[in-house]
Design an enzyme around this catalytic site. Structure first.
Site, PDB file in Angstrom:
ATOM      1  N   GLU A 125      -2.748  10.009   2.227  1.00 40.85           N
ATOM      2  CA  GLU A 125      -2.294   9.701   0.860  1.00 40.85           C
ATOM      3  C   GLU A 125      -0.782   9.918   0.726  1.00 40.85           C
ATOM      4  OE1 GLU A 125      -4.231   8.167  -1.062  1.00 40.85           O
ATOM      5  OE2 GLU A 125      -6.058   8.543   0.066  1.00 40.85           O
ATOM      6  N   ASP A 138      -2.672   5.614   7.906  1.00 38.43           N
ATOM      7  CA  ASP A 138      -3.463   6.294   8.945  1.00 38.43           C
ATOM      8  C   ASP A 138      -2.556   6.760  10.075  1.00 38.43           C
ATOM      9  OD1 ASP A 138      -5.823   5.908   7.610  1.00 38.43           O
ATOM     10  OD2 ASP A 138      -6.537   4.252   8.868  1.00 38.43           O
TER      11      ASP A 138
HETATM   12 ZN   LIG Z   1      -5.123   4.605   1.773  1.00 35.43          ZN
END
Ligand SMILES: [Zn+2]
Length: 408
Positions: A275, A356
Site C-alpha cells: 500500500e 508488489d
Molecule cells: Zn494494490
C-alpha cells in the site's frame, strides 16, 4: 430519429453480448490445470468449491444482466423514458425540478428492480459459501444511510450541474466539470475520515507486536506513517482487504480486521508495504488525475452533444431535456467506456505489479507471496481466469502473474 433509437438498442445488446461472452470464456478455463507454483494452494475439495463458487456467480450474473438488458430494450422500444418525462412534466413547471424528479424516479425504479438480485447475492450466494456477515439489520441501515447520502451528495451535485446548464446552456460543461472535480478532490482527501465512519468503525491500530513491526518498517523507509486504521470489515464479509487513500497530510492506510485475523505479522507488513508502494510510486495521485481527465472529456462531449435535441426526441419525447439527452448520451458512451475500462484496468494491473515489487524490494518476498496466496484462496478466487476476462474485468493481476512478478 428511428436510426438513433436503433443504434441505442444495438449498443445495449452488443454490450450485453460482450459481457456474456467474457463470462462464458471465463467459465471455459475454470478447470484448466494449475501451474505448479499455485497447484498446492487448494486441496481437491477447496478447488472444487472455488470452481463451483465462480460458476454460481457467473450464472447469477447472466440472469441479472439478461434481465437488465431486457428491461432496457423494452423501455427504449416502448418509449417508457419519454412517458416518464411527460408524467413528470405534467406535475412540475421548473426545469431543474423536472430533471431532478425524473432522475430520482428512475433511480428508485432501477434500485427496486435490482433489489431481489442484491438480496440473493448477499443472503443466498455469499452466505452459502460462508462469506456473508451482513445481517438483515445491517442491510437495512446500510440502505437507509446510502440513500440519504445519495440524496444529499448526488442530489446537491446534480442540482448544481442542472443550474449551470440552465444558466449557461451547452457551455455549462467546463464549470460542471470543475464542480465535480472539486467534489472528488474533497472526497479523495477526506472520504475515508468523513464518509467511511458512517458505515464502519475505524480505530487506530493498537500498540503491540504488529504496530512495532510496522513502525520499524516505516522508519527504515523514511515514511511517516500518518493515519493507520483498523476497520471492522468483518461486519459485512469474511473477505480480507487493505487500502490506501488520501494525499499528503491526509494520507491514510486502512487494514481490515479480517486481514489482521488471517495473516501473520510479517504478511501484514508486506501488504502494508504494498500500500505504501502505491503512495511512494504516486499511483494514487496519477489515478486521481487520470479520472479527472476522463471526466473532463466526458463533460466536454456531453456539452457538445447536448446541442442536438435529437438525443431527447430519439427516446420519443417531443421536446429536448437535459435528463433525456444525458441518458441517450450515456448509452452512446458505452462502447467508449468499454475501451476506457480496458485501458484503466491495464494501467491498474501495472501499478499492482509495481507495488508488489516495491514491497518485495523494501521488505521481504516470502511473506508477500504467502499473503497473496492466502488472500486469494481464502476468498475462493478463480485461479485460472480467461485472459480476455482478466483484460476487461481485473484491476489486479491474477495470483500466478503476481507470484511470477515478485519472483522475477
Ligand atoms: Zn494494490
Amino acid at each position: 430519429m428511428r436510426m438513433l433509437l436503433n443504434a441505442l438498442v444495438i449498443i445495449v445488446i452488443a454490450a450485453y453480448l460482450i459481457e456474456t461472452l467474457l463470462d462464458y470464456l471465463n467459465q471455459s478455463t475454470a478447470r484448466n490445470p494449475l501451474d505448479p507454483k499455485i497447484a498446492n494452494l487448494y486441496d481437491a475439495k477447496e478447488r472444487e468449491r472455488s470452481i463451483e463458487y465462480s460458476a454460481v456467480k457467473t450464472r447469477f450474473a447472466f440472469y441479472s444482466s439478461s434481465f437488465s438488458a431486457a428491461i432496457m430494450i423494452i423501455a427504449l422500444g416502448f418509449g417508457w423514458f419519454a412517458a416518464l418525462d411527460r408524467w413528470v412534466r405534467d406535475r412540475f413547471d421548473n426545469q431543474i425540478a423536472i430533471s431532478l424528479v425524473f432522475i430520482a424516479v428512475l433511480s428508485v425504479i432501477s434500485w427496486l428492480l435490482n433489489l431481489p438480485f442484491q438480496l440473493y447475492s448477499t443472503f443466498g450466494i455469499e452466505a452459502r459459501y460462508g462469506f456473508n456477515k451482513v445481517t438483515p439489520k445491517t442491510f437495512v441501515t446500510d440502505t437507509i444511510k446510502g440513500a440519504l447520502l445519495t440524496i444529499v451528495l448526488a442530489g446537491g451535485l446534480l442540482t448544481a450541474i442542472l443550474w449551470l446548464y440552465q444558466e449557461l446552456g451547452s457551455n455549462f460543461w467546463f464549470y460542471a466539470w470543475a464542480v465535480v472535480a472539486t467534489f472528488s478532490l474533497l472526497m479523495f482527501m477526506f472520504g475515508t475520515t468523513l464518509i467511511l465512519p458512517l458505515f464502519n468503525k475505524l480505530k487506530p491500530l493498537a500498540s503491540g507486536e504488529l504496530r512495532d513491526e510496522i513502525e520499524k518498517y516505516c522508519q527504515s523507509q523514511g515514511y511517516s506513517l500518518g493515519r493507520l486504521f483498523v476497520m471492522d470489515g468483518s461486519k459485512r464479509s469474511t473477505k480480507a482487504n487493505a487500502f490506501f487513500s488520501g494525499l499528503g497530510k491526509s494520507k491514510t492506510i486502512v487494514l481490515f480486521d479480517t486481514l489482521i485475523e488471517k495473516l501473520s505479522t510479517k504478511e501484514i507488513v508486506a501488504v502494508l508495504a504494498h500500500e505504501i508502494g502505491h503512495y511512494k510510486l504516486k499511483h494514487t495521485l496519477s489515478m486521481f488525475i487520470a479520472s479527472n481527465i476522463q471526466s473532463f472529456t466526458t463533460f466536454a462531449l456531453l456539452g457538445w452533444l447536448l446541442q442536438y435535441e435529437q438525443l431527447s426526441t430519439a427516446l420519443g419525447a417531443d421536446q429536448a431535456s437535459f435528463h433525456l439527452s444525458a441518458l441517450t448520451f450515456f448509452i452512446l458512451f458505452t462502447p467508449l467506456n468499454l475501451v476506457i475500462g480496458l485501458i484503466a484496468n491495464s494501467w491498474s494491473r501495472y501499478c499492482e505489479y509495481q507495488a508488489d515489487t516495491y514491497s518485495k524490494n523494501t521488505y521481504l518476498i516470502e511473506p508477500m507471496r504467502s499473503a497473496l496466496a492466502k488472500i486469494s484462496t481464502d476468498s475462493l478466487a478463480n485461479l485460472t481466469p480467461h485472459p480476455a476476462y482478466v483484460a476487461f474485468n481485473y484491476t489486479h493481476p491474477t495470483l500466478l502473474q503476481r507470484i511470477n512478478n515478485i519472483e522475477r
